[in-house]
Each structure stands twice: as structure tokens, then as C-alpha cells.
Design a protein around this motif. Structure first.
Motif, short mmCIF file in Angstrom:
data_model
loop_
_atom_site.label_atom_id
_atom_site.label_comp_id
_atom_site.label_asym_id
_atom_site.label_seq_id
_atom_site.Cartn_x
_atom_site.Cartn_y
_atom_site.Cartn_z
N MET A 239 5.36 -8.66 -6.02
CA MET A 239 5.02 -7.90 -4.83
C MET A 239 3.64 -7.28 -5.06
O MET A 239 3.31 -6.89 -6.17
CB MET A 239 6.04 -6.80 -4.59
CG MET A 239 7.46 -7.28 -4.32
SD MET A 239 7.66 -8.18 -2.79
CE MET A 239 7.33 -6.94 -1.59
N ASN B 51 1.26 -4.15 -3.84
CA ASN B 51 1.21 -2.85 -3.16
C ASN B 51 -0.19 -2.71 -2.57
O ASN B 51 -1.16 -2.52 -3.28
CB ASN B 51 1.49 -1.72 -4.16
CG ASN B 51 1.31 -0.35 -3.54
OD1 ASN B 51 1.17 -0.21 -2.34
ND2 ASN B 51 1.29 0.66 -4.38
N GLU B 52 -0.30 -2.82 -1.26
CA GLU B 52 -1.60 -2.73 -0.59
C GLU B 52 -1.86 -1.36 0.01
O GLU B 52 -2.88 -1.15 0.65
CB GLU B 52 -1.69 -3.81 0.48
CG GLU B 52 -1.66 -5.22 -0.10
CD GLU B 52 -1.68 -6.30 0.96
OE1 GLU B 52 -1.32 -6.02 2.11
OE2 GLU B 52 -2.04 -7.43 0.61
N GLU B 53 -0.95 -0.41 -0.16
CA GLU B 53 -1.12 0.92 0.39
C GLU B 53 -1.84 1.81 -0.64
O GLU B 53 -1.28 2.16 -1.66
CB GLU B 53 0.25 1.52 0.73
CG GLU B 53 1.00 0.72 1.77
CD GLU B 53 2.40 1.28 2.01
OE1 GLU B 53 2.67 2.44 1.65
OE2 GLU B 53 3.22 0.52 2.56
N GLU B 54 -3.07 2.15 -0.34
CA GLU B 54 -3.88 2.91 -1.28
C GLU B 54 -3.28 4.27 -1.61
O GLU B 54 -3.41 4.75 -2.73
CB GLU B 54 -5.30 3.07 -0.73
CG GLU B 54 -6.06 1.77 -0.70
CD GLU B 54 -7.47 1.95 -0.18
OE1 GLU B 54 -7.98 3.08 -0.18
OE2 GLU B 54 -8.06 0.94 0.24
N ASN C 111 -0.13 4.95 -1.83
CA ASN C 111 1.14 4.77 -2.53
C ASN C 111 0.87 4.78 -4.04
O ASN C 111 0.11 3.96 -4.54
CB ASN C 111 1.79 3.46 -2.10
CG ASN C 111 3.17 3.26 -2.68
OD1 ASN C 111 3.47 3.71 -3.79
ND2 ASN C 111 4.01 2.57 -1.94
N SER D 108 2.59 3.79 -6.50
CA SER D 108 3.27 2.74 -7.25
C SER D 108 2.24 1.83 -7.93
O SER D 108 1.05 1.91 -7.68
CB SER D 108 4.16 1.93 -6.30
OG SER D 108 4.84 0.93 -6.99
N TYR D 109 2.74 0.91 -8.75
CA TYR D 109 1.87 -0.08 -9.38
C TYR D 109 1.20 -0.94 -8.32
O TYR D 109 1.78 -1.20 -7.27
CB TYR D 109 2.69 -0.98 -10.32
CG TYR D 109 3.18 -0.28 -11.55
CD1 TYR D 109 2.32 -0.02 -12.60
CD2 TYR D 109 4.51 0.12 -11.65
CE1 TYR D 109 2.77 0.62 -13.74
CE2 TYR D 109 4.96 0.77 -12.79
CZ TYR D 109 4.09 1.02 -13.83
OH TYR D 109 4.53 1.65 -14.95
N PRO D 110 -0.01 -1.46 -8.60
CA PRO D 110 -0.69 -2.31 -7.61
C PRO D 110 0.01 -3.66 -7.42
O PRO D 110 -0.08 -4.26 -6.37
CB PRO D 110 -2.09 -2.49 -8.19
CG PRO D 110 -2.00 -2.09 -9.61
CD PRO D 110 -0.83 -1.18 -9.76
#
Length: 164
Positions: A1, A3-6, A8, A10-12
Motif C-alpha cells: 500500500m 500512503n499518499e496523504e502527507e 498521515n 503512517s509509513y509512506p
């Protein structure tokens, strides 16, 4: 997955398909029963009924990358009928089809040129370098090679530097 939410924290990027993951150092096969995984990404040997090994995982990485390059143009997805059938073919037919894609370098380069989206066409040479390592002389590995991971990683690091 991815993570495209800057905003957020979480891990990228992270893996989510860990249904067979175990916390154990091992050299032998996992012992998983049957053929597991997404058909289009399965290694040829796995499709042919071989006992699963790390070599199959490395080959599967190649097939995932190949799939991304032919089905995605940035963030847009497209269907490519020739390869969409890989999701439904029987295992022997799929193994043969995959062998046909990778067995000859000139044929592979033509398939890549015709099938990669414009977004991924700059990666054809890098994917071909991976193909040469994952399928030396156009054939799959018959025995484990502990160097394959390092070779693949080097190709990806080199490609990353070339894109910078």
C-alpha cells in the motif's frame, strides 16, 4: 500500500498481504499448502507445482512490476486484454504464457514497447535488466541463488539514481 496523504503519520509504503508471514529466520520453504497468491503475479515454478521458495517471491516481484508498467499510467488504470487473461488462465497455460513473455530479449523489448504505458516506458531498460537476472538466458532459475536478491536490489538502486 502507498500512503499518499502527507498529513498521515503512517509509513509512506507498507505491505499488507502477510497471511503466510511468520517471524522466523529460515532457508527452507514455508510449507504453505497449495498455490497461494494472485495468479498474474505467481512465479512460473509455483504455477507448475514446485515447492515455494524465496526465489519464487523474487520472481513474483518482477511480475508485479511488469503488471504495474502495463496497467497503470500514473494514477490511472487500464485493462490490457492480453494480460488480463492471466487472472483466469489455468496454471499450465499461464506458465507457458509467462515463459513466452520473458524467454527472448528482443520479443520482451517489443512487448514492453507495445504494452508499457507512456508513464512507464522510461523504465523498459531497467525492467529488462531485472528480466535478465530473474530469467538468465530467458529461463527461470532451477536452483536457489542467494545472490539474486542483491542483484535485483542493485538494479533498482541504479535505476533510482538514473531517475534523479
Amino acid at each position: 500500500m502507498i500512503n499518499e496523504e502527507e498529513e498521515n503519520p503512517s509509513y509512506p509504503a507498507f505491505l499488507i498481504d502477510l497471511d503466510l508471514a511468520i517471524r522466523e529466520q529460515r532457508v527452507a520453504a514455508s510449507g504453505a499448502k497449495g498455490k497461494t497468491g494472485t495468479r498474474a503475479f505467481m512465479a512460473i515454478g509455483t504455477l507448475l507445482g514446485e515447492q515455494h521458495s524465496f526465489m519464487h517471491d523474487l520472481e513474483s516481484f518482477f511480475w508485479v512490476l511488469f503488471w504495474i508498467c502495463i496497467h497503470f499510467d500514473g494514477q490511472n488504470e487500464r485493462v490490457v486484454k492480453r494480460f488480463e487473461r492471466w487472472n483466469y488462465s489455468d496454471t499450465e497455460e499461464l506458465a507457458s504464457s509467462k515463459k513466452g513473455v520473458i524467454s527472448d530479449e528482443e520479443d520482451f523489448l517489443q512487448i514492453a514497447q507495445e504494452s508499457f504505458t507512456p508513464y512507464y516506458k522510461p523504465f523498459i531498460a531497467m525492467v529488462n535488466r531485472l528480466r535478465r537476472k530473474v530469467f538468465p538466458s530467458g529461463e527461470r532459475w532451477k536452483r536457489p541463488n542467494l545472490d539474486l536478491y542483491g542483484w535485483m536490489k542493485s538494479i533498482l538502486i541504479e535505476a533510482q539514481k538514473d531517475q534523479a
